[in-house]
Design an enzyme around this catalytic site. Structure first.
Site, PDB file in Angstrom:
ATOM      1  N   ARG A  34       0.567  25.102  10.856  1.00 55.86           N
ATOM      2  CA  ARG A  34       1.027  24.444  10.163  1.00 55.86           C
ATOM      3  C   ARG A  34       1.875  25.367   9.577  1.00 55.86           C
ATOM      4  NH1 ARG A  34      -2.281  20.720  11.312  1.00 55.86           N
ATOM      5  NH2 ARG A  34      -1.355  18.347  11.407  1.00 55.86           N
ATOM      6  N   GLN A  99     -12.034  22.492  14.041  1.00 59.91           N
ATOM      7  CA  GLN A  99     -11.639  21.689  14.240  1.00 59.91           C
ATOM      8  C   GLN A  99     -10.084  22.462  15.005  1.00 59.91           C
ATOM      9  OE1 GLN A  99      -8.948  20.197   9.790  1.00 59.91           O
ATOM     10  NE2 GLN A  99     -10.088  22.011   9.870  1.00 59.91           N
ATOM     11  N   HIS A 117     -12.279  18.611  17.249  1.00 55.61           N
ATOM     12  CA  HIS A 117     -10.808  17.498  18.181  1.00 55.61           C
ATOM     13  C   HIS A 117     -10.473  18.124  19.274  1.00 55.61           C
ATOM     14  CE1 HIS A 117      -8.659  18.500  13.452  1.00 55.61           C
ATOM     15  NE2 HIS A 117      -9.127  17.115  13.615  1.00 55.61           N
ATOM     16  N   ASN A 210     -10.901  31.256   1.931  1.00 58.53           N
ATOM     17  CA  ASN A 210      -9.299  30.892   3.040  1.00 58.53           C
ATOM     18  C   ASN A 210      -8.536  32.013   1.989  1.00 58.53           C
ATOM     19  OD1 ASN A 210      -8.821  28.806   5.264  1.00 58.53           O
ATOM     20  ND2 ASN A 210      -7.385  28.275   3.275  1.00 58.53           N
TER      21      ASN A 210
END
Length: 242
Positions: A34, A99, A117, A210
């Site tokens: 993304r 994920q 996922h 992060n």
């Protein structure tokens, strides 16, 4: 200082559950999805990574996933993967909910890995339910050895629900965690993005490592905007020396 404080938080708040995202994989050279340079800037996910696209044109979908498998072929666990595996070995991490679909946590030595996922190296037959753990020898268009149907990539595609057993397990662990350590995810993809709320609502604490800010930064005990590998390696070193 941040790594030492994180080490103390992990040591003092057990059990600790870890949630990881693309920011861990990118440190192994794997593109994210993304960001401004991510995969979805070059490909339309609904044309190559949705269940509708697979049913419409499975050959095109497998061309896309073959490209992704090529990228992953040389990827190896990075310091973040190894640090989390070491924390688990020391009894300080209960499990890793990820994920990511690259299986690098397992390759690094983590034993309790919940892949919400799925895994890109696997495949599934939607007709008879047969599963294949390593789809690469079956490329370019993998077919089921049992019924001949074209196999579906073993990842959760757009338009599909997350595997219930994996998500149920992740939710239960998040509710039971004294600490949820979020690493390398912007917490934008649901329902996984709701796991911090589960921990907080049940009295647990939150820590975030992060590079970018997340919607939960204001509710976390510790927030470190830096490399996951660097921070977690320093964290392991701090625990070892204490």
């Amino acid at each position: 200082m941040s790594a030492r404080a994180l080490a103390e938080l992990i040591r003092d708040n057990q059990p600790c559950l870890v949630l990881t995202g693309a920011g861990v994989s990118t440190e192994s050279g794997i593109p994210d999805f993304r960001s401004a340079t991510g995969i979805w800037q070059r490909f339309d996910p609904y044309e190559v990574a949705s269940i509708e696209a697979f049913r419409r044109d499975p050959e095109r979908v497998w061309e896309f996933y073959a490209l992704r498998l090529d990228v992953l072929a040389d990827a190896r666990p990075n310091p973040a993967h190894r640090a989390l595996a070491e924390l688990e070995a020391q009894g300080l991490v209960q499990a890793v909910v990820t994920q990511n679909v690259d299986r690098l946590h397992a390759e690094a030595g983590s034993r309790e890995v919940i892949e919400v996922h799925g895994s890109i190296g696997s495949a599934l037959c939607l007709s008879c339910g047969r599963q294949v753990d390593d789809v690469r020898p079956l490329l370019p268009l993998p077919r089921c050895a049992g019924c001949g149907t074209v196999l579906k990539p073993g990842v959760v595609m757009f338009g599909e629900l997350l595997p219930a057993h994996a998500m149920d397990r992740a939710t239960t662990l998040a509710q039971e965690a004294a600490l949820l350590l979020v690493v390398g995810t912007s917490l934008e993809v649901w329902p996984v993005a709701g796991l911090p709320e589960e921990t907080i609502a049940h009295g647990g604490k939150l820590a975030i490592v992060n590079r970018e800010a997340t919607r939960y930064d204001g509710r976390a005990e510790i927030v470190v905007h830096a490399s996951a590998g660097e921070v977690l390696t320093e964290c392991v070193t701090s625990i070892a020396s204490s």
